[in-house]
Scaffold this active site. Structure first.
Site, mmCIF file in Angstrom:
data_model
loop_
_atom_site.group_PDB
_atom_site.id
_atom_site.type_symbol
_atom_site.label_atom_id
_atom_site.label_comp_id
_atom_site.label_asym_id
_atom_site.label_seq_id
_atom_site.Cartn_x
_atom_site.Cartn_y
_atom_site.Cartn_z
ATOM 1 N N HIS A 74 -7.535 1.432 16.917
ATOM 2 C CA HIS A 74 -8.734 2.071 17.158
ATOM 3 C C HIS A 74 -9.830 2.002 16.089
ATOM 4 C CE1 HIS A 74 -7.316 3.833 20.839
ATOM 5 N NE2 HIS A 74 -6.007 4.062 20.188
ATOM 6 N N ALA A 87 15.080 0.904 7.298
ATOM 7 C CA ALA A 87 14.971 1.765 8.608
ATOM 8 C C ALA A 87 13.974 2.643 8.654
ATOM 9 C CB ALA A 87 16.199 2.117 8.991
ATOM 10 N N ARG A 99 0.725 -2.719 4.990
ATOM 11 C CA ARG A 99 0.091 -3.805 3.993
ATOM 12 C C ARG A 99 1.202 -4.857 3.966
ATOM 13 N NH1 ARG A 99 0.913 0.375 0.292
ATOM 14 N NH2 ARG A 99 -1.154 0.946 0.495
ATOM 15 N N ARG A 134 12.312 -3.312 -4.689
ATOM 16 C CA ARG A 134 12.906 -4.441 -5.473
ATOM 17 C C ARG A 134 12.770 -5.905 -4.962
ATOM 18 N NH1 ARG A 134 18.208 -6.425 -4.210
ATOM 19 N NH2 ARG A 134 19.030 -5.156 -2.338
#
Length: 89
Positions: free
Chosen positions: A13, A60, A66, A83
């Site tokens: 939005h 999970a 990003r 890692r």
């Protein structure tokens, strides 16, 4: 591999203007790219414009906002790399 209840949302939005109601500002769209040999855990949310690099693992419940580099293990809200996987081992 993609676990259950994963959300991939290519929309966002628009909300930059305070003088116009958010519902009237429209949407912006950007593709999501998931490269080969990626494992996405259950209940992960992937937002628009994100690229998940080859061989990565997304834990999970993560919220991916990003790009994730190749061969990364990334977890959390917001998702961050914790890692690197060893290439070929």
């Amino acid at each position: 591999m993609i676990g259950p209840n994963v959300v991939m949302d290519t929309s966002r939005h628009n909300d930059a203007r305070a003088d116009i109601p958010m519902r009237e500002q429209g949407m912006t769209y950007a593709p999501i790219t998931i490269e080969d040999d990626v494992w996405i855990g259950a209940n992960v949310v992937i937002t628009s414009g994100v690229n998940i690099g080859h061989g990565s693992i997304i834990g999970a419940g993560a919220v991916v906002v990003r790009d994730i580099p190749p061969f990364s293990v990334a977890v959390g809200v917001p998702c961050r790399v914790v890692r690197k996987r060893l290439d070929g081992e």
